[in-house]
Design a protein around this motif. Sequence first.
Motif, PDB file in Angstrom:
ATOM      1  N   TYR A 175      39.760-105.811  -5.891  1.00  0.00           N
ATOM      2  CA  TYR A 175      38.344-104.678  -6.349  1.00  0.00           C
ATOM      3  C   TYR A 175      37.461-105.315  -6.172  1.00  0.00           C
ATOM      4  O   TYR A 175      37.049-106.748  -6.267  1.00  0.00           O
ATOM      5  CB  TYR A 175      38.581-104.632  -7.974  1.00  0.00           C
ATOM      6  CG  TYR A 175      39.614-103.338  -8.353  1.00  0.00           C
ATOM      7  CD1 TYR A 175      39.362-102.028  -8.419  1.00  0.00           C
ATOM      8  CD2 TYR A 175      40.960-103.720  -8.733  1.00  0.00           C
ATOM      9  CE1 TYR A 175      39.975-101.008  -8.782  1.00  0.00           C
ATOM     10  CE2 TYR A 175      41.831-102.627  -8.953  1.00  0.00           C
ATOM     11  CZ  TYR A 175      41.569-101.579  -8.932  1.00  0.00           C
ATOM     12  OH  TYR A 175      42.468-100.515  -9.398  1.00  0.00           O
ATOM     13  N   GLN A 176      36.219-104.666  -5.682  1.00  0.00           N
ATOM     14  CA  GLN A 176      34.848-105.369  -5.616  1.00  0.00           C
ATOM     15  C   GLN A 176      34.331-104.933  -6.889  1.00  0.00           C
ATOM     16  O   GLN A 176      34.490-104.090  -7.663  1.00  0.00           O
ATOM     17  CB  GLN A 176      34.066-104.625  -4.465  1.00  0.00           C
ATOM     18  CG  GLN A 176      34.498-104.754  -2.935  1.00  0.00           C
ATOM     19  CD  GLN A 176      33.588-104.040  -2.239  1.00  0.00           C
ATOM     20  OE1 GLN A 176      32.978-102.814  -2.500  1.00  0.00           O
ATOM     21  NE2 GLN A 176      33.338-104.557  -0.894  1.00  0.00           N
ATOM     22  N   PRO A 177      33.151-105.727  -7.296  1.00  0.00           N
ATOM     23  CA  PRO A 177      32.342-105.488  -8.499  1.00  0.00           C
ATOM     24  C   PRO A 177      31.478-104.067  -8.131  1.00  0.00           C
ATOM     25  O   PRO A 177      31.415-103.834  -7.212  1.00  0.00           O
ATOM     26  CB  PRO A 177      31.311-106.640  -8.544  1.00  0.00           C
ATOM     27  CG  PRO A 177      31.867-107.548  -7.479  1.00  0.00           C
ATOM     28  CD  PRO A 177      32.644-107.006  -6.422  1.00  0.00           C
ATOM     29  N   LEU A 178      31.543-103.300  -9.202  1.00  0.00           N
ATOM     30  CA  LEU A 178      30.817-102.147  -9.229  1.00  0.00           C
ATOM     31  C   LEU A 178      29.440-102.586  -8.978  1.00  0.00           C
ATOM     32  O   LEU A 178      28.730-103.733  -9.695  1.00  0.00           O
ATOM     33  CB  LEU A 178      30.833-101.436 -10.533  1.00  0.00           C
ATOM     34  CG  LEU A 178      30.076-100.152 -10.508  1.00  0.00           C
ATOM     35  CD1 LEU A 178      30.828 -99.041  -9.792  1.00  0.00           C
ATOM     36  CD2 LEU A 178      30.362 -99.425 -12.029  1.00  0.00           C
TER      37      LEU A 178
ATOM     38  N   LEU B 170      26.252-104.211 -12.988  1.00  0.00           N
ATOM     39  CA  LEU B 170      26.748-103.247 -14.180  1.00  0.00           C
ATOM     40  C   LEU B 170      27.881-103.484 -14.833  1.00  0.00           C
ATOM     41  O   LEU B 170      27.758-103.090 -15.879  1.00  0.00           O
ATOM     42  CB  LEU B 170      27.109-102.189 -12.954  1.00  0.00           C
ATOM     43  CG  LEU B 170      25.889-101.141 -12.110  1.00  0.00           C
ATOM     44  CD1 LEU B 170      26.413-100.622 -10.967  1.00  0.00           C
ATOM     45  CD2 LEU B 170      25.242-100.443 -13.126  1.00  0.00           C
ATOM     46  N   GLN B 171      28.800-104.463 -14.255  1.00  0.00           N
ATOM     47  CA  GLN B 171      29.903-104.704 -15.247  1.00  0.00           C
ATOM     48  C   GLN B 171      29.435-105.413 -16.690  1.00  0.00           C
ATOM     49  O   GLN B 171      30.247-105.347 -17.496  1.00  0.00           O
ATOM     50  CB  GLN B 171      30.840-105.680 -14.746  1.00  0.00           C
ATOM     51  CG  GLN B 171      30.398-106.962 -14.409  1.00  0.00           C
ATOM     52  CD  GLN B 171      30.151-107.071 -12.768  1.00  0.00           C
ATOM     53  OE1 GLN B 171      29.496-105.967 -12.169  1.00  0.00           O
ATOM     54  NE2 GLN B 171      30.096-108.040 -12.328  1.00  0.00           N
ATOM     55  N   ASN B 172      28.113-105.803 -16.549  1.00  0.00           N
ATOM     56  CA  ASN B 172      27.765-106.242 -18.071  1.00  0.00           C
ATOM     57  C   ASN B 172      26.943-105.090 -18.752  1.00  0.00           C
ATOM     58  O   ASN B 172      26.377-105.433 -19.793  1.00  0.00           O
ATOM     59  CB  ASN B 172      26.432-107.143 -17.771  1.00  0.00           C
ATOM     60  CG  ASN B 172      27.071-108.330 -17.056  1.00  0.00           C
ATOM     61  OD1 ASN B 172      28.307-108.968 -17.315  1.00  0.00           O
ATOM     62  ND2 ASN B 172      26.337-109.207 -16.227  1.00  0.00           N
ATOM     63  N   HIS B 173      27.079-103.881 -18.425  1.00  0.00           N
ATOM     64  CA  HIS B 173      26.450-102.854 -19.195  1.00  0.00           C
ATOM     65  C   HIS B 173      27.561-101.669 -19.352  1.00  0.00           C
ATOM     66  O   HIS B 173      27.137-100.609 -18.642  1.00  0.00           O
ATOM     67  CB  HIS B 173      25.295-102.524 -18.371  1.00  0.00           C
ATOM     68  CG  HIS B 173      24.084-103.462 -18.320  1.00  0.00           C
ATOM     69  ND1 HIS B 173      22.959-103.398 -19.235  1.00  0.00           N
ATOM     70  CD2 HIS B 173      23.863-104.184 -17.493  1.00  0.00           C
ATOM     71  CE1 HIS B 173      22.434-104.360 -18.745  1.00  0.00           C
ATOM     72  NE2 HIS B 173      22.745-104.899 -17.675  1.00  0.00           N
TER      73      HIS B 173
ATOM     74  N   VAL C 204      27.612 -97.767 -17.734  1.00  0.00           N
ATOM     75  CA  VAL C 204      28.453 -97.030 -16.779  1.00  0.00           C
ATOM     76  C   VAL C 204      29.307 -95.797 -17.395  1.00  0.00           C
ATOM     77  O   VAL C 204      29.797 -95.188 -16.662  1.00  0.00           O
ATOM     78  CB  VAL C 204      29.607 -98.125 -16.389  1.00  0.00           C
ATOM     79  CG1 VAL C 204      30.683 -97.887 -15.599  1.00  0.00           C
ATOM     80  CG2 VAL C 204      28.844 -99.573 -15.788  1.00  0.00           C
ATOM     81  N   ALA C 205      29.751 -96.231 -18.792  1.00  0.00           N
ATOM     82  CA  ALA C 205      30.728 -95.258 -19.122  1.00  0.00           C
ATOM     83  C   ALA C 205      29.715 -93.539 -19.216  1.00  0.00           C
ATOM     84  O   ALA C 205      30.419 -92.595 -19.561  1.00  0.00           O
ATOM     85  CB  ALA C 205      30.753 -95.303 -20.704  1.00  0.00           C
ATOM     86  N   ARG C 206      28.566 -93.620 -18.904  1.00  0.00           N
ATOM     87  CA  ARG C 206      27.921 -92.344 -18.754  1.00  0.00           C
ATOM     88  C   ARG C 206      28.279 -91.663 -17.733  1.00  0.00           C
ATOM     89  O   ARG C 206      28.030 -90.474 -17.409  1.00  0.00           O
ATOM     90  CB  ARG C 206      26.251 -92.455 -18.917  1.00  0.00           C
ATOM     91  CG  ARG C 206      25.732 -93.015 -20.503  1.00  0.00           C
ATOM     92  CD  ARG C 206      24.681 -93.676 -20.221  1.00  0.00           C
ATOM     93  NE  ARG C 206      23.470 -93.036 -19.871  1.00  0.00           N
ATOM     94  CZ  ARG C 206      21.911 -93.670 -19.682  1.00  0.00           C
ATOM     95  NH1 ARG C 206      21.932 -94.315 -20.507  1.00  0.00           N
ATOM     96  NH2 ARG C 206      21.270 -92.720 -19.230  1.00  0.00           N
ATOM     97  N   ARG C 207      28.697 -92.074 -16.715  1.00  0.00           N
ATOM     98  CA  ARG C 207      29.068 -91.485 -15.404  1.00  0.00           C
ATOM     99  C   ARG C 207      30.759 -91.514 -15.362  1.00  0.00           C
ATOM    100  O   ARG C 207      31.413 -92.592 -15.504  1.00  0.00           O
ATOM    101  CB  ARG C 207      28.351 -92.280 -14.248  1.00  0.00           C
ATOM    102  CG  ARG C 207      26.968 -92.238 -14.451  1.00  0.00           C
ATOM    103  CD  ARG C 207      26.447 -90.693 -14.323  1.00  0.00           C
ATOM    104  NE  ARG C 207      24.954 -90.486 -14.508  1.00  0.00           N
ATOM    105  CZ  ARG C 207      24.379 -89.373 -14.185  1.00  0.00           C
ATOM    106  NH1 ARG C 207      25.027 -88.281 -13.952  1.00  0.00           N
ATOM    107  NH2 ARG C 207      22.972 -89.407 -14.661  1.00  0.00           N
TER     108      ARG C 207
END
Length: 340
Positions: A125-128, A193-196, A200-203
């Motif tokens: 996986y790449q980071p988002l 993004l992975q720190n937020h 991220v859960a909004r999409r």
Amino acid sequence: MHFQISEKERLANTIDDAKLAAIVHDIRTVGYAVVQEIVSAETCKLLTHSILEDVERVRKTGKRTRHEEITGDGHLQLGLRRYAPFASAELLTNPFIECVVAGVLGPDAWLGFYSGNVNCPDSGYQPLHFDRPYSWKSPEDAAKDGQPWPPPTTTLSCSIALEEITIANGATEIYPGSHLETTVATWTAHDRLQNHPDLVARRIPTRMEIPAHSVCFRDPRMWHRGVPNPSKKPRAMIAATYHASFCKHWRGIYVANIEPLEMELLESNPSLRILDNGMLGDGRLVFDLDTREELEAMDSLHGVNRNIRFVAPPERVNHFLDAHEIGGGRIIENMEPSPE
């Protein structure tokens, strides 16, 4: 978000105004749109074979590529061959691609990046992430330039599917609508993004599945990441990126405050760009001279600047190296292109 080209449009080498408006609307609101069957099967087969050969050569070095070290194992930013017959007009001067580019970015948009995205078997996986920052950082900044908020993209990514891209061969994970999340406009390069997780859960994510010979036009601010390829074959995709005319940086970043003398030089010479070191230089893509007849056979019907220059023997382009650097390849002399 999938569109077909009619026979009438193929004969005219342009997309109907109403259909183009619908494509542009989807890119602006959802973040992407797919236009089907605009590259021939013959060209796609030729490029697929060449990319798989180059993947094998890269893998024989036994080293992780620079792109893998930054983003994730098995995801290659693989330079594309810059010599005939592989540098095809169907990819670099395609009137349907250029029609959409002009529709989204306006007149005199320019090609700034041309490379390959390969997802290899057993990849991770790449980071988002998102590929481009917001050009305007606040409603006030946007209003000064007569732009709405959220502002439009100043860059357009074109993902060309040489073969069918599906979940079965590692289609990219995308987050539709995330390009409108203005929270990220003021983020620094250290924000991730992975720190937020709440943001991220909004999409809701989906996959960027693309039929063979088709193009997905994507706002590069839309969040996405490479995912594992569960198949036994590398999945090849071509990536071309275009920028709005007023983006004078060679990466297509909008620079608001350019000194008057530099702006005068930039306006007088369309090949000049602001380089990462702050100096002015030639930011055109580089190709071998034997591609010139093919790539200059037809002017752009839609006012897109192909932003290309050519090198003559004994110089040539080593497409394996510097895929992220100016021109997407390293100029060499009296040598064959090699990944080493």
